[in-house]
Each structure stands twice: as structure tokens, then as C-alpha cells.
Design an enzyme around this catalytic site. Sequence first.
Site, mmCIF file in Angstrom:
data_model
loop_
_atom_site.group_PDB
_atom_site.id
_atom_site.type_symbol
_atom_site.label_atom_id
_atom_site.label_comp_id
_atom_site.label_asym_id
_atom_site.label_seq_id
_atom_site.Cartn_x
_atom_site.Cartn_y
_atom_site.Cartn_z
ATOM 1 N N ASP A 144 0.806 -1.217 0.000
ATOM 2 C CA ASP A 144 0.000 0.000 0.000
ATOM 3 C C ASP A 144 0.845 1.276 0.000
ATOM 4 O O ASP A 144 0.299 2.375 -0.130
ATOM 5 C CB ASP A 144 -0.972 0.014 1.191
ATOM 6 C CG ASP A 144 -0.266 -0.090 2.543
ATOM 7 O OD1 ASP A 144 0.951 -0.357 2.556
ATOM 8 O OD2 ASP A 144 -0.939 0.083 3.573
ATOM 9 N N HIS A 186 -0.401 7.188 9.857
ATOM 10 C CA HIS A 186 0.021 5.791 10.034
ATOM 11 C C HIS A 186 1.535 5.605 9.954
ATOM 12 O O HIS A 186 2.040 4.547 10.354
ATOM 13 C CB HIS A 186 -0.633 4.889 8.983
ATOM 14 C CG HIS A 186 -2.112 4.810 9.066
ATOM 15 N ND1 HIS A 186 -2.769 4.469 10.227
ATOM 16 C CD2 HIS A 186 -3.078 5.036 8.129
ATOM 17 C CE1 HIS A 186 -4.075 4.479 10.009
ATOM 18 N NE2 HIS A 186 -4.281 4.827 8.754
ATOM 19 N N GLY A 194 -0.120 2.262 5.385
ATOM 20 C CA GLY A 194 -1.444 2.827 5.167
ATOM 21 C C GLY A 194 -1.458 4.082 4.323
ATOM 22 O O GLY A 194 -2.148 5.051 4.657
ATOM 23 N N ASP A 338 -12.564 10.019 5.432
ATOM 24 C CA ASP A 338 -12.987 8.728 4.886
ATOM 25 C C ASP A 338 -14.165 8.140 5.653
ATOM 26 O O ASP A 338 -14.665 7.072 5.305
ATOM 27 C CB ASP A 338 -11.828 7.727 4.824
ATOM 28 C CG ASP A 338 -10.930 7.761 6.041
ATOM 29 O OD1 ASP A 338 -11.246 8.483 7.005
ATOM 30 O OD2 ASP A 338 -9.894 7.063 6.035
#
Length: 461
Positions: A144, A186, A194, A338
Site C-alpha cells: 500500500d 500511520h 497505510g 474517509d
Amino acid sequence: MRRVAYVYSDELIRAADCLPANEGRASLVHSLADSYGLLASSPAGARDRPGDRTACIVPPVRATRDQLTRFHDHAFIDAILGTANSERDSESDSLDSSEEEEEETPAAPSFGLSSERSSAPSRPRKRRKDASAAADNKSGLQDDCPVFPELADYVQLVAGASIAAARELRDGRADVAIAWTGGRHHAKRAEAAGFCYVADAVLAIMELRTPPPKTSAGSLDPDTTPPPPAPPPSRISRVLYLDLDLHHGDGVESAFFSSPHVLTLSLHLFAPLFFPATGALDSTGPTGARAPAAGHALNLALEPGLGEETFERVWGSCVEKVVKAYDADAIVLQLGVDGLAGDPCKEWNLPLASFGFALERVLSWNKRTLLLGGGGYHSANAARAWTYLTSVALGRPLSLEAPIPADLPTTTYEQFAPSFTLDVPAGHVSDRNTSETLARVESAFETYAARLAARKKVQQK
């Protein structure tokens, strides 16, 4: 009337636009805020005309290697910037044509996002052949957090933007400072995670707590009487980091886990296997009543489907009590969006009004306040949210029914279809935070706030 600083430069926006998880988001956010007339037309413009209620544009610094390694591990920064010494750190990480290879954009990571996480088209990426070596060093630059060509610029400018915002507050030039490109909560000392490559919030908090530079009086003209100097701003010692992102702010929490000078309070979804799988309600910091930072890492862990009514309930019953008990000198508010209705994460159901409510409450505390971005994977909705919150910070909140300005470029304007209004369309996710689960959360926070208040009394004796 609040003095609001807004960190911006074309270079910062270009670099932030390259983040693989949020391609093009930064320019969309800035374009919308600017189109509503919220920003001064030139750097320091709002300081020259304090009555026009626009944000003062402040250019970011480019964080140096030394600034980044105030927190980050040297080997981790070497993996991002390269190890060669140069006047401009990012140039040491430039790609040579003999060291490139074309590679398709990797598949979406398992971060709780659907495949529709970005409206930006995928594009071939140039990946460094030494990316696997970086991964072997456990730097997290894979999956990621893939290496991308603009990574060095991105890290230095995003970190520098949050540092510049913190300096505006620390040095008394602003009451509220905004760095929407920041909030990467993160990232750890030696690991990206993240979608977060740099712990800009941590670096900003460190900057807030650094004593401001002393200013010299300068030479005096005997024929003129100088104006009396402005009183220096009070030293920022105690900082409250408040995180409203859908995901637990684990990187910031771990950075200040043992510090009694920073209290981290993260309001997030806590569910089995949900990233980053930390931040349980009973996780409160170092154990032991004598530990200096006991009770300074609090987690308001909530269930899926969080909506407006529950959000406002726990704000009053949990957040406000902790804030009053801790009594910080400054607030760092991470406004990841989010959790908005319509986000591809599809976990929470918050309306834009809930974020406005939260920011209004934070501003009512009358503390120097740093606003950071964070998650938000529907780029148009993130732009709506952070534009609206900029207007709230300025004390001139836009109507949620305001039309999207039609003078935006066509390709930008089309991203706000079909409503073409500022508000985010309502969602329909059911709230699974029951009376029983909320009572358990509220009971825990009653205890946490009481402990903080008791400790404060002891410290004041």
C-alpha cells in the site's frame, strides 16, 4: 476575528497530487477552496487586509534531512531520499534512465477500500529497481506504500507544509493554520504504512513544542520612537492531538506513547481485521499509575455505520470531558474524511455537517489550532469537505447548498456531478453503535477524564 494561515505552493500541490492513493486530490481541494474566494490573492495578503476574512497563504518549507530525522530513522529517510549528499535532498533520489523500468500500477491494497477508490485514471509508473531492497530493510515501501518517482519531493514538501503551519501558530502569526496535504497518521519512525510515508503530524507537534526563535531588537533610530514590541506568544507545552479519521491514528499515538506532554485521542472504527487493527477502547497508554504518560493515549473506538446523532452524542459525553480535563495549550486536529457518507471505504455514514460541528466545537476552545487532512478516497467529496471546513475556520461558513462555482475548469467541475453543490449526498448505512455499546464507551471515558483531572490537580500543587 481569527487569523487563518493556509499552507500552499504550486510545488506542494504537484507533489501531493502524485500520492498513489489520492492522485489529483490536492489540486482539486485547492481549486475549490480558491474558487469560493476563501484564500488571499497573494502570500501574506490576509495579513495586509485583516478585515477581508480570507486565509493568509503561507508557502511550505522543504523539510531537510535533519528535520525529517528529528523523528524518523536515518535509514528510513535514506531509503526515501537516497544517501548521496546534495544541496537539495530530493535530487539525490532522482532516477537515472538506466535504473528505471516500466511497470503497471499495482492492484489496490487491502485497506478497506472498494475498487472505486479513485476517479483518476491509472497510469504506468516508473518503479526503482531497488524498491525490493527497501522492502527488505522493512521500510514498508511496498504494497500500500509503493515507491513512486516523486516520492522524495512528496515527503519533503508534505512534511514541510505541516512544519510551516506549526510555526505560524507557535510564533504567534496565526490562530488557526491549515495544511490539508498533511495528516499522514500511520507512518512510523522507520516504516511507511497505510498510504502514509512521513509522520508530518508528529513533526508538526514537535515543532509546536519547540521554543520560538528569539527576535533581535535591531538598531534604534534616535529621531524616531519605535512602536512597542508585541508580546511574545506563550510557549506551547501541552498538545492535544485529536484524530477524526475513520482509521486509528496509530503512528501518532506510538510516537508520543510515553510523553506526558502530548495527549492523543483517536475517534475511529474498531472492528475485526480492520486496518490497522489497533486502538481498542481499553488501550490508554503506558500502564501503571506512576507512569508519566498513563492515560495519554485514548481511543474512542466505535462500530460501523457511525452517523450524525451518535457522533454528536459521543462528542459531548467523551471528547469534551477529556479536553476539559487535559487543558492543552494547542490542538492538532486531524480531519480525515474517509468516514463521510459516500466514501469508498463504505464504513461510516457521517454527513459533512458533522465535521463542521466538530470544528466549530474545537474552535470554541480558543486554543491555537492546526488543521490537517488525512484519509478521504472520494476526491470530490474530500474537496467539498476541506473547502467547507476552511470557510468554518474563517468564521464565514459556506452554505452546504452553495452551488459549485461554474467558472472552474470543465474537467474539474465535472467531478462534482451529479449534484454540483457543496454538500455531500446523504448515505444509507445503518448505525450499529447500540445503546449498550455507547454506554460502555461513555463509562470508560468518564473514568479516563476523571483520572486526567486528578493528575492535573496533583501537578498544580
